[in-house]
Design a protein around this motif. Structure first.
Motif, PDB file in Angstrom:
ATOM      1  N   GLU A 165      67.327  52.001  34.845  1.00 50.91           N
ATOM      2  CA  GLU A 165      67.630  53.342  34.930  1.00 50.91           C
ATOM      3  C   GLU A 165      66.404  54.221  36.151  1.00 50.91           C
ATOM      4  N   LEU A 166      65.826  54.206  35.912  1.00 56.30           N
ATOM      5  CA  LEU A 166      64.896  55.041  36.955  1.00 56.30           C
ATOM      6  C   LEU A 166      64.981  54.301  38.345  1.00 56.30           C
ATOM      7  N   GLY A 167      65.971  53.189  38.669  1.00 53.34           N
ATOM      8  CA  GLY A 167      66.318  52.703  39.641  1.00 53.34           C
ATOM      9  C   GLY A 167      65.045  51.555  40.716  1.00 53.34           C
ATOM     10  N   LEU A 168      64.401  51.392  40.166  1.00 54.05           N
ATOM     11  CA  LEU A 168      63.079  51.003  40.534  1.00 54.05           C
ATOM     12  C   LEU A 168      63.353  49.813  40.243  1.00 54.05           C
ATOM     13  N   VAL A 169      62.562  48.585  40.353  1.00 58.65           N
ATOM     14  CA  VAL A 169      62.566  47.121  41.157  1.00 58.65           C
ATOM     15  C   VAL A 169      61.902  46.103  40.060  1.00 58.65           C
ATOM     16  N   PRO A 170      61.834  45.597  39.112  1.00 57.47           N
ATOM     17  CA  PRO A 170      61.042  44.678  38.317  1.00 57.47           C
ATOM     18  C   PRO A 170      60.052  43.173  38.779  1.00 57.47           C
ATOM     19  N   VAL A 171      58.885  43.811  38.859  1.00 60.43           N
ATOM     20  CA  VAL A 171      58.102  42.334  39.986  1.00 60.43           C
ATOM     21  C   VAL A 171      56.872  42.354  38.563  1.00 60.43           C
ATOM     22  N   ASP A 172      56.691  41.118  38.455  1.00 57.98           N
ATOM     23  CA  ASP A 172      56.021  39.952  37.677  1.00 57.98           C
ATOM     24  C   ASP A 172      55.264  39.530  39.204  1.00 57.98           C
ATOM     25  N   TRP A 173      54.087  38.513  38.325  1.00 59.48           N
ATOM     26  CA  TRP A 173      53.707  37.366  39.030  1.00 59.48           C
ATOM     27  C   TRP A 173      54.361  35.619  38.571  1.00 59.48           C
ATOM     28  N   THR A 174      53.835  35.054  39.744  1.00 57.02           N
ATOM     29  CA  THR A 174      53.444  33.037  39.710  1.00 57.02           C
ATOM     30  C   THR A 174      52.351  33.400  39.026  1.00 57.02           C
ATOM     31  N   VAL A 175      50.941  33.667  40.168  1.00 60.98           N
ATOM     32  CA  VAL A 175      49.564  33.009  40.012  1.00 60.98           C
ATOM     33  C   VAL A 175      48.589  33.843  39.495  1.00 60.98           C
ATOM     34  N   ASN A 176      48.563  33.588  38.765  1.00 67.34           N
ATOM     35  CA  ASN A 176      47.454  34.408  37.997  1.00 67.34           C
ATOM     36  C   ASN A 176      45.968  33.720  37.194  1.00 67.34           C
ATOM     37  N   PRO A 177      45.026  34.430  38.161  1.00 72.05           N
ATOM     38  CA  PRO A 177      43.822  33.950  38.371  1.00 72.05           C
ATOM     39  C   PRO A 177      42.637  34.560  37.063  1.00 72.05           C
ATOM     40  N   SER A 178      43.194  35.909  36.519  1.00 75.19           N
ATOM     41  CA  SER A 178      42.858  36.646  35.343  1.00 75.19           C
ATOM     42  C   SER A 178      41.216  37.206  36.195  1.00 75.19           C
ATOM     43  N   ASP A 179      41.531  37.177  37.304  1.00 76.68           N
ATOM     44  CA  ASP A 179      40.040  37.704  37.967  1.00 76.68           C
ATOM     45  C   ASP A 179      39.591  39.116  36.404  1.00 76.68           C
ATOM     46  N   TRP A 180      40.951  39.607  35.768  1.00 75.55           N
ATOM     47  CA  TRP A 180      40.353  41.639  35.492  1.00 75.55           C
ATOM     48  C   TRP A 180      39.354  40.832  34.088  1.00 75.55           C
ATOM     49  N   ARG A 181      39.369  39.189  33.083  1.00 76.20           N
ATOM     50  CA  ARG A 181      38.539  39.021  32.861  1.00 76.20           C
ATOM     51  C   ARG A 181      37.048  38.212  33.752  1.00 76.20           C
ATOM     52  N   SER A 182      36.353  38.470  34.637  1.00 82.27           N
ATOM     53  CA  SER A 182      35.864  38.183  35.712  1.00 82.27           C
ATOM     54  C   SER A 182      34.930  36.390  35.573  1.00 82.27           C
ATOM     55  N   PRO A 183      35.838  36.013  35.468  1.00 83.46           N
ATOM     56  CA  PRO A 183      35.495  34.013  35.143  1.00 83.46           C
ATOM     57  C   PRO A 183      35.307  33.426  36.392  1.00 83.46           C
ATOM     58  N   GLY A 184      34.963  33.682  37.165  1.00 84.02           N
ATOM     59  CA  GLY A 184      33.635  33.463  38.144  1.00 84.02           C
ATOM     60  C   GLY A 184      34.327  33.480  39.252  1.00 84.02           C
ATOM     61  N   VAL A 185      33.922  33.485  40.609  1.00 82.31           N
ATOM     62  CA  VAL A 185      34.547  33.245  42.144  1.00 82.31           C
ATOM     63  C   VAL A 185      35.157  32.306  42.270  1.00 82.31           C
ATOM     64  N   ALA A 186      34.333  31.102  41.970  1.00 85.64           N
ATOM     65  CA  ALA A 186      34.649  29.678  41.622  1.00 85.64           C
ATOM     66  C   ALA A 186      36.059  29.341  41.561  1.00 85.64           C
ATOM     67  N   ARG A 187      35.885  29.968  39.641  1.00 92.64           N
ATOM     68  CA  ARG A 187      37.914  29.410  39.484  1.00 92.64           C
ATOM     69  C   ARG A 187      38.457  31.223  39.682  1.00 92.64           C
ATOM     70  N   ILE A 188      38.426  31.759  40.146  1.00 89.40           N
ATOM     71  CA  ILE A 188      39.477  32.344  40.965  1.00 89.40           C
ATOM     72  C   ILE A 188      39.371  32.173  42.147  1.00 89.40           C
TER      73      ILE A 188
END
Length: 238
Positions: A165-188
């Motif tokens: 209704e607000l004229g916007l396109v909804p966007v999700d994702w496919t690849v999620n490294p959960s970087d917000w959790r700070s799991p480590g550089v190697a895992r991300i």
């Protein structure tokens, strides 16, 4: 939450939103396994991009410590990304929002205050979260976003209906490294390195210490470009 909503209704909405969160988690897993993720539609989130390109999306900024290093990194590798900005943070740092746009990246709407679970909000609250962010971004940059990502990817029929209704396109994702959790550089880096043509990558420059994200992307971006993958912004013309 509005004080006018009864506690029982509030609890029911929260339980429903949490259930949707886990259903969407499973659905994203299926999208990850598909040869081509869904491109979505007006009331269906996009999980992928057309063709053999990939899209890097950056959420939760702008951030006074991490947005600038992220922009420098992307510039060094010639990568254009889609930044989903939080309205409150745009209000606090409008100059950073302008820098994102000036660097050639696309800006999307990621709600005003990043409330979770987002789908538990009343319809008027969802509308206000999206609409206020539109105005903050427009005031700061002169750009009117065409893309919206729900906080936490917490979609519901009501959220998608309001987005449309607000004229916007909804966007999700496919690849999620959960970087917000700070799991480590190697895992991300390991998760992001598995990105395939047509997929949308999720990373963050806001919401906390994003040093691991920047370090991981410094490894992954040249790795993916060496594989012949081309980075594009998420299409905003559907």
């Amino acid at each position: 939450m509005s004080g006018a909503r009864k506690p029982a209704a509030r609890l029911g909405a929260q339980l429903c939103a949490h259930a949707l969160h886990y259903l969407l988690f499973a659905y994203r897993g299926r999208q990850l396994l598909r040869r081509r993720p869904s491109l979505g539609g007006p009331r269906r989130p996009a999980f992928g991009v057309p063709g053999d390109d990939v899209a890097l999306t950056i959420d939760d900024g702008p951030h006074p410590r991490w947005t600038a290093p992220m922009l420098d990194l992307l510039d060094r590798h010639g990568v254009r990304a889609t930044f989903f900005l939080v309205g409150d943070r745009v209000r606090e740092h409008p100059e950073l929002a302008r820098e994102v746009l000036a660097a050639g990246h696309l800006i999307g709407n990621h709600s005003m205050t990043h409330p979770q679970p987002f789908a538990a909000l009343a319809r008027h609250e969802i509308t206000a979260e999206i609409d206020r962010t539109q105005r903050e971004i427009e005031d700061a940059t002169g750009h009117t976003p065409r893309l919206f990502r729900a906080p936490g990817g917490n979609w519901s029929p009501g959220v998608l209906r309001t987005t449309a209704e607000l004229g916007l396109v909804p966007v999700d994702w496919t690849v999620n490294p959960s970087d917000w959790r700070s799991p480590g550089v190697a895992r991300i880096a390991r998760t992001l390195s598995r990105t395939r043509p047509g997929q949308i990558m999720l990373c963050h420059d806001g919401g906390g210490d994003r040093s691991q994200t920047v370090a991981a992307l410094a490894e992954v971006l040249p790795r993916l470009t060496d594989r012949g993958l081309r980075f594009v912004t998420v299409p905003d013309d559907r």
